[in-house]
Write an enzyme that holds these catalytic residues in place. Sequence first.
Site, mmCIF file in Angstrom:
data_model
loop_
_atom_site.group_PDB
_atom_site.id
_atom_site.type_symbol
_atom_site.label_atom_id
_atom_site.label_comp_id
_atom_site.label_asym_id
_atom_site.label_seq_id
_atom_site.Cartn_x
_atom_site.Cartn_y
_atom_site.Cartn_z
ATOM 1 N N ARG A 76 0.247 -4.785 18.958
ATOM 2 C CA ARG A 76 0.724 -3.924 18.051
ATOM 3 C C ARG A 76 0.649 -2.452 18.625
ATOM 4 O O ARG A 76 -0.259 -1.946 18.918
ATOM 5 C CB ARG A 76 -0.084 -4.095 16.916
ATOM 6 C CG ARG A 76 0.406 -2.990 15.679
ATOM 7 C CD ARG A 76 -0.465 -3.123 14.342
ATOM 8 N NE ARG A 76 0.295 -4.145 13.630
ATOM 9 C CZ ARG A 76 0.172 -4.295 12.431
ATOM 10 N NH1 ARG A 76 -0.606 -3.572 11.470
ATOM 11 N NH2 ARG A 76 0.823 -5.354 11.701
ATOM 12 N N HIS A 127 9.284 -5.912 13.347
ATOM 13 C CA HIS A 127 7.884 -6.645 12.984
ATOM 14 C C HIS A 127 8.111 -8.254 12.864
ATOM 15 O O HIS A 127 8.361 -8.787 11.795
ATOM 16 C CB HIS A 127 7.321 -6.270 11.718
ATOM 17 C CG HIS A 127 6.082 -6.454 11.319
ATOM 18 N ND1 HIS A 127 5.150 -7.328 11.936
ATOM 19 C CD2 HIS A 127 4.982 -6.265 10.153
ATOM 20 C CE1 HIS A 127 4.137 -7.444 11.591
ATOM 21 N NE2 HIS A 127 3.873 -6.663 10.461
ATOM 22 N N GLN A 163 6.311 -10.876 10.713
ATOM 23 C CA GLN A 163 6.452 -10.828 9.411
ATOM 24 C C GLN A 163 7.746 -11.329 8.662
ATOM 25 O O GLN A 163 7.389 -12.120 7.828
ATOM 26 C CB GLN A 163 6.545 -9.068 8.992
ATOM 27 C CG GLN A 163 6.317 -9.093 7.437
ATOM 28 C CD GLN A 163 5.207 -9.326 6.913
ATOM 29 O OE1 GLN A 163 4.232 -8.736 7.454
ATOM 30 N NE2 GLN A 163 5.195 -10.059 5.648
ATOM 31 N N ASP A 208 9.044 -2.207 1.227
ATOM 32 C CA ASP A 208 7.816 -1.890 2.006
ATOM 33 C C ASP A 208 7.342 -0.354 1.911
ATOM 34 O O ASP A 208 8.220 0.323 1.120
ATOM 35 C CB ASP A 208 8.251 -1.896 3.520
ATOM 36 C CG ASP A 208 7.188 -2.130 4.562
ATOM 37 O OD1 ASP A 208 5.949 -1.788 4.184
ATOM 38 O OD2 ASP A 208 7.335 -1.708 5.845
ATOM 39 N N CYS A 226 5.459 -6.792 2.599
ATOM 40 C CA CYS A 226 4.757 -7.241 3.671
ATOM 41 C C CYS A 226 3.371 -7.062 3.575
ATOM 42 O O CYS A 226 2.421 -7.613 4.326
ATOM 43 C CB CYS A 226 5.218 -6.594 5.109
ATOM 44 S SG CYS A 226 5.204 -4.935 5.210
ATOM 45 N N ARG A 262 1.492 -15.857 7.004
ATOM 46 C CA ARG A 262 1.747 -15.302 8.303
ATOM 47 C C ARG A 262 0.427 -16.241 9.271
ATOM 48 O O ARG A 262 0.952 -16.479 10.442
ATOM 49 C CB ARG A 262 1.006 -13.797 8.372
ATOM 50 C CG ARG A 262 1.679 -12.850 7.556
ATOM 51 C CD ARG A 262 2.767 -12.444 8.484
ATOM 52 N NE ARG A 262 2.461 -11.656 9.910
ATOM 53 C CZ ARG A 262 1.971 -10.677 9.916
ATOM 54 N NH1 ARG A 262 1.801 -9.633 8.958
ATOM 55 N NH2 ARG A 262 1.607 -10.261 11.216
HETATM 56 N N1 NVA Z 1 6.554 -0.591 8.002
HETATM 57 C C1 NVA Z 1 4.985 -0.814 7.887
HETATM 58 C C2 NVA Z 1 4.466 -1.982 8.071
HETATM 59 C C3 NVA Z 1 3.014 -2.188 8.001
HETATM 60 C C4 NVA Z 1 2.788 -3.877 7.915
HETATM 61 C C5 NVA Z 1 4.394 -0.031 9.076
HETATM 62 O O1 NVA Z 1 5.151 0.003 10.106
HETATM 63 O O2 NVA Z 1 3.451 0.920 8.900
HETATM 64 N N1 CP Z 2 1.788 -6.863 6.965
HETATM 65 C C1 CP Z 2 1.120 -6.759 8.023
HETATM 66 O O1 CP Z 2 1.401 -6.587 9.032
HETATM 67 O O2 CP Z 2 -0.026 -6.179 7.683
HETATM 68 P P1 CP Z 2 -1.333 -5.537 8.473
HETATM 69 O O3 CP Z 2 -0.836 -4.132 8.826
HETATM 70 O O4 CP Z 2 -2.582 -5.434 7.681
HETATM 71 O O5 CP Z 2 -1.278 -6.304 9.711
#
Ligand code: NVA
Ligand code: CP
Length: 307
Positions: free
Chosen positions: A105, A132, A135, A221, A261, A289
Amino acid sequence: MPAPRHFLQLTDLSSEELGYLFERTTQIKSRFKAYQKYWPLQDRTLVMIFEKQSTRTRLSFEAGMQQLGGSAIYLNTRDSQLGRGEPVEDAAQVISRMCDLVMIRTYEQSMIENFAANSRVPVINGLTNEYHPCQILADVYTFVEKRGPIKGRTVAWIGDSNNVCNTWLQAAMLLDFKLHVSTPPGFEIEPERVGVHDSSHYQSFADPMEAARGADLVTTDVWTSMGFEEEDAERQRAFENWQVDAAMMAQASPDALFMHCLPAHRGEEVAADVIDGSQSVVWDEAENRLHAQKALMEFLLLDRVND
Ligand code: NVA
Ligand code: CP
């Protein structure tokens, strides 16, 4: 040594392979629910590299790997030499000699592409600024589980043109459904940048209520994704009318689902009575997930499994 299979964006899998993964997820999930031990990844190790925070992604990968008989190691930028400027290419060479699978990540998609190009083992995108894919694997699975095939259905995306939205654009193209997108002015989608060159699977709407009309699934989101925090004040103003509320859900199909998500901000991108209401499937979505990623890890390491 054959080149490893990576999952850096959804389009790294074909629609046929995604269909296989959805079927496999059902098998793995039902076996798990029946408390049947299934350890196909015994003695395999997953390394998880986090440069951003996470609850669901970390937990689902770590628990999932353990449930498949393997083990998972958590690294974050602060504690590893990556945070002190060790070249990604060097880190990839070393890390991929010590484990069987890597999940990352991070911020830029180019970082995981660079890592993957230097890795001996499969690399999974656990979220970048651009995509993502894990997801959307779980989200589409959840839709299929509850409503049957997604082909020909309509999904409404309300809000930011972010990593999750980009991956929905790819999913619509791969799985042959329609994505209705409504974003505030200045935050429009850029389909070409995410490899979607044909406009037949998406439609943009200035009015989010129009985007939601007739949809089988409404999803959104956060207004401010990780890494964009300095834009938060501007985004709070720009996204004010892009909240999924009961009136917007009423535009959708009567049996429409709501997904997010997570983590969510009630009163911003979604009203509390929607996310906590009867059309919301966010907890099943989050749980899936775990199951979908177990199918993914099994596929990347063992290819197709018939048992
Ligand atoms: N779009 C959000 C998703 C978090 C799971 C982010 O990138 O922060
Ligand atoms: N939806 C998602 O990826 O959640 P986290 O940021 O908690 O991993």
